[in-house]
Structure formats: structure tokens, C-alpha cells
Design a protein around this motif. Structure first.
Motif, PDB file in Angstrom:
ATOM      1  N   PRO A  95      -6.440   7.187   3.145  1.00 58.65           N
ATOM      2  CA  PRO A  95      -5.462   8.275   3.254  1.00 58.65           C
ATOM      3  C   PRO A  95      -4.337   8.311   2.236  1.00 58.65           C
ATOM      4  CG  PRO A  95      -5.060   6.632   4.948  1.00 58.65           C
ATOM      5  CD  PRO A  95      -6.355   6.257   4.297  1.00 58.65           C
ATOM      6  N   TRP A 122      -4.985  -1.860   6.705  1.00 52.45           N
ATOM      7  CA  TRP A 122      -4.413  -1.049   7.786  1.00 52.45           C
ATOM      8  C   TRP A 122      -5.197   0.242   8.061  1.00 52.45           C
ATOM      9  CZ3 TRP A 122       1.713  -1.290   7.495  1.00 52.45           C
ATOM     10  CH2 TRP A 122       2.095  -2.604   7.766  1.00 52.45           C
ATOM     11  N   HIS A 123      -5.383   1.090   7.055  1.00 55.42           N
ATOM     12  CA  HIS A 123      -6.088   2.356   7.299  1.00 55.42           C
ATOM     13  C   HIS A 123      -7.175   2.629   6.270  1.00 55.42           C
ATOM     14  CE1 HIS A 123      -1.785   2.802   8.561  1.00 55.42           C
ATOM     15  NE2 HIS A 123      -2.374   2.998   9.719  1.00 55.42           N
ATOM     16  N   GLY A 124      -7.506   1.612   5.464  1.00 61.11           N
ATOM     17  CA  GLY A 124      -8.674   1.721   4.589  1.00 61.11           C
ATOM     18  C   GLY A 124      -8.484   2.450   3.276  1.00 61.11           C
ATOM     19  N   SER A 125      -7.260   2.700   2.848  1.00 58.85           N
ATOM     20  CA  SER A 125      -7.096   3.286   1.506  1.00 58.85           C
ATOM     21  C   SER A 125      -7.694   2.338   0.476  1.00 58.85           C
ATOM     22  CB  SER A 125      -5.607   3.477   1.173  1.00 58.85           C
ATOM     23  OG  SER A 125      -5.063   4.525   1.915  1.00 58.85           O
ATOM     24  N   CYS A 161      -7.114  -1.420   1.663  1.00 60.85           N
ATOM     25  CA  CYS A 161      -5.988  -1.810   2.519  1.00 60.85           C
ATOM     26  C   CYS A 161      -6.488  -2.147   3.926  1.00 60.85           C
ATOM     27  CB  CYS A 161      -4.975  -0.661   2.573  1.00 60.85           C
ATOM     28  SG  CYS A 161      -3.595  -0.993   3.684  1.00 60.85           S
ATOM     29  N   HIS A 176       0.365   4.091   1.107  1.00 64.65           N
ATOM     30  CA  HIS A 176       0.237   4.956   2.283  1.00 64.65           C
ATOM     31  C   HIS A 176       1.337   4.679   3.299  1.00 64.65           C
ATOM     32  CE1 HIS A 176      -1.868   5.937   6.270  1.00 64.65           C
ATOM     33  NE2 HIS A 176      -1.452   7.076   5.764  1.00 64.65           N
ATOM     34  N   LEU A 177       1.330   3.501   3.900  1.00 68.57           N
ATOM     35  CA  LEU A 177       2.361   3.163   4.895  1.00 68.57           C
ATOM     36  C   LEU A 177       2.855   1.731   4.725  1.00 68.57           C
ATOM     37  CD1 LEU A 177       1.070   4.928   8.160  1.00 68.57           C
ATOM     38  CD2 LEU A 177       3.044   5.533   6.769  1.00 68.57           C
ATOM     39  N   GLY A 178       2.612   1.163   3.569  1.00 71.36           N
ATOM     40  CA  GLY A 178       3.183  -0.155   3.283  1.00 71.36           C
ATOM     41  C   GLY A 178       2.317  -1.330   3.694  1.00 71.36           C
ATOM     42  N   GLY A 179       1.030  -1.114   3.903  1.00 73.28           N
ATOM     43  CA  GLY A 179       0.134  -2.216   4.288  1.00 73.28           C
ATOM     44  C   GLY A 179       0.055  -3.288   3.200  1.00 73.28           C
ATOM     45  N   CYS A 235       0.849  -1.194   0.000  1.00 68.30           N
ATOM     46  CA  CYS A 235       0.000   0.000   0.000  1.00 68.30           C
ATOM     47  C   CYS A 235       0.885   1.246   0.000  1.00 68.30           C
ATOM     48  CB  CYS A 235      -0.904  -0.004   1.235  1.00 68.30           C
ATOM     49  SG  CYS A 235      -1.922   1.483   1.371  1.00 68.30           S
TER      50      CYS A 235
HETATM   51  S1  FES Z   1      -0.996   1.350   4.941  1.00 65.36           S
HETATM   52 FE1  FES Z   1      -2.636   1.086   3.585  1.00 65.36          FE
HETATM   53  S2  FES Z   1      -4.035   2.597   4.186  1.00 65.36           S
HETATM   54 FE2  FES Z   1      -2.368   2.899   5.481  1.00 65.36          FE
END
Ligand code: FES
Length: 287
Positions: free
Chosen positions: A263, A247-250, A245, A228-231, A226
Motif C-alpha cells: 500500500p 506490517w502490510h506487505g509494501s 514490509c 506507509h505507516l512506519g513499519g 516503511c
Molecule cells: S507499514 Fe509497511 S506496509 Fe504498512
């Protein structure tokens, strides 16, 4: 990163009072943006429309305006200094809102540094607002002293902002990397028989990690990390025509990897697919 920078980052990251404050604050911010309209606003504040985080763009306004105010104070140009402080306050408001939405979607240890960064910015902004009121009220010299204190705090907070990006990698594209531009030729990734209808599957093609989704006769392939932060996108779920994703729903579009919802502000890499001898082969799609 220098030892000093690491020490400061570790010291802030280990503060239990920040760790206690962060989760309810993140939850409250996310709740403000609940619902479809809220999500659209949150996407805009993250910078999805810009293809880049919006927060670092806006932070330049208060930093630049308050630096200008300090110079104008030195030159004795009172009206100019006051105007620069007021412009900085407006910019600080935009920075605070975009920073808060970004903060709501990050994890420890960066979360504590993010909260400290935000609290220091609130303090600096309050000092500049106080300074402006004092200047207008006739206490110019005291007002200048208060703004100097605000500048020092804003400066340290800007340092923490840099730490969040360069050390904690907040706001950078986690799908970018040396492997991102590879797979220019069709490369085997996985046996077709391993794909289940509508179920994301992880595959590796020549060292590049991918998520594949079979839908009817079509097989979609995106970079698995991902942005965003690698999810792990292969552990996510399908929402409409996008993969979400865990982790944070991207949400990233299966068709071409574009950002449907943040995000993340960066798209996923997209790959063309074909079947050869029962194997799914992938090739980086042309944008
Ligand atoms: S790591 Fe995928 S939405 Fe944050």
C-alpha cells in the motif's frame, strides 16, 4: 489538534462495534484484490502510479460538486444543481473504492475512524442519490432538504478524513523527516562482517536508521522506516529484488527504493554504499 478534535477521535476509536466490524471487512476487501492482477488493481487504487495516495484526490469531486449543487439550488438553477449532484455521485463512487482499499491496510486506532468515515460517506451518498431521485420525481423542495442533510454528514465525514491524515498520519510519507536528506557524505553504518548474505540488517549511520542487504558483491541500503505507516523494513523479507514490509506487505526495490507493490505510494530513500576498513559506509543516493 484541538481538545474537541482529540475527543471526537478518541470517542470513535473506542467504539467496540467498529472494532468488531473492521477486521472481517478489511479481510474481505483484501481478498477481493488477491492474486497478481488484483494486486495491480489495488496498487493503482492506492495511487502507486501517482506517487501519492489517490483517495484524497478523488474526495474533492463529491465535496466540490455537492457544494456547487447547494449554491445552484440557492440560485434556483435546477438543472445545474441536479447535474452537480450526479457528478458528485460518480466522484463518490471513486472515492469509496479508493478509500476502501486504503482502509484495508491500516491499524487501530485509526482503523475505527477510517470505518466511521466510510460509513458516513455511504450515508451521505445514499442521501444524495435519494435527493436526485426526488428532484427528478417532482418533489424538489423535499429533495433539497434531503441533500442538505447529506451535505452535513459529508462535511463531518470530511472532517474525519482530515483527522485521519493530520492526527493519525494516514497517507503521509513516514520515511520523510528531518533526517531524510542527511548523509550527503559517506558515513560509517555497520561492520561488513555483521551482514549475512540475503538477510536484511538494521544499521544506524549518524542517527539515520537504515536497512542493509548484502547480495553477492553488492550491498544495498534503504531507509529503514516503511513509508506507509512506519513499519520496520529490517524485520521484513526479500521478495525478488525488493524488501517486503512485515506490517502490510509494501515492497520496495533494493536498487533504488521505488515502490514495487503498495500500500505505500511513497518510495524509500536509497543510499550508495562502499567498504572502508571493514566498515560499510553509506551516502544518500542522487535521484
Ligand atoms: S507499514 Fe509497511 S506496509 Fe504498512
Amino acid at each position: 489538534m484541538s481538545d474537541g478534535g482529540r475527543l471526537i477521535g478518541n470517542l470513535i476509536a473506542s467504539q467496540t462495534w467498529l472494532e468488531t466490524l473492521s477486521p472481517p471487512l478489511q479481510k474481505a476487501i483484501r481478498e477481493i484484490f488477491s492474486g497478481e492482477a488484483g494486486r495491480d488493481v489495488k496498487n493503482a487504487l492506492h495511487g502507486v502510479w501517482l506517487g501519492h495516495p489517490l483517495h484524497p484526490v478523488l474526495t474533492d469531486i463529491p465535496v466540490g460538486a455537492w457544494t456547487a449543487a447547494m449554491v445552484l439550488d440557492g440560485l434556483g438553477l435546477e438543472d445545474g444543481a441536479d447535474a452537480a449532484i450526479a457528478i458528485g455521485l460518480v466522484g463518490a463512487l471513486g472515492s469509496a473504492i479508493t478509500g476502501a482499499t486504503d482502509f484495508s491496510e491500516i491499524d487501530p486506532p485509526a482503523r475505527n475512524v477510517g470505518l466511521m468515515h466510510g460509513l458516513l460517506n455511504v450515508a451521505a451518498t445514499a442521501l444524495y442519490a435519494t435527493s436526485l431521485a426526488m428532484r427528478r420525481g417532482g418533489s424538489r423542495q423535499k429533495g433539497i432538504a434531503v441533500s442538505m442533510l447529506g451535505y452535513a454528514i459529508a462535511g463531518f465525514s470530511a472532517y474525519l478524513g482530515g483527522h485521519l491524515v493530520y492526527a493519525d498520519q494516514i497517507g503521509v510519507d513516514h520515511a520523510a523527516g528531518p533526517e531524510a536528506g542527511r548523509l550527503e557524505k559517506f558515513t560509517p553504518a555497520i561492520d561488513e562482517s555483521e551482514l549475512k548474505e540475503g538477510k536484511p540488517a538494521r544499521a544506524i549511520a549518524d542517527g539515520v536508521s537504515l536497512v542493509l542487504v548484502k547480495r553477492g558483491a553488492r550491498i544495498y541500503a534503504l531507509s529503514e522506516t516503511c513509508p506507509h505507516l512506519g513499519g520496520p523494513l529490517a524485520e521484513g523479507k526479500l521478495v525478488g529484488d525488493a524488501i517486503e514490509c512485515p506490517w502490510h506487505g509494501s515492497q520496495l526495490a533494493l536498487e533504488d527504493g521505488h515502490v514495487v507493490n503498495g500500500p505505500t505510494t511513497f518510495p524509500a530513500h536509497c543510499y550508495e554504499t562502499r567498504i572502508r576498513g571493514g566498515r560499510v559506509e553509506v551516502r544518500l543516493a542522487k535521484r
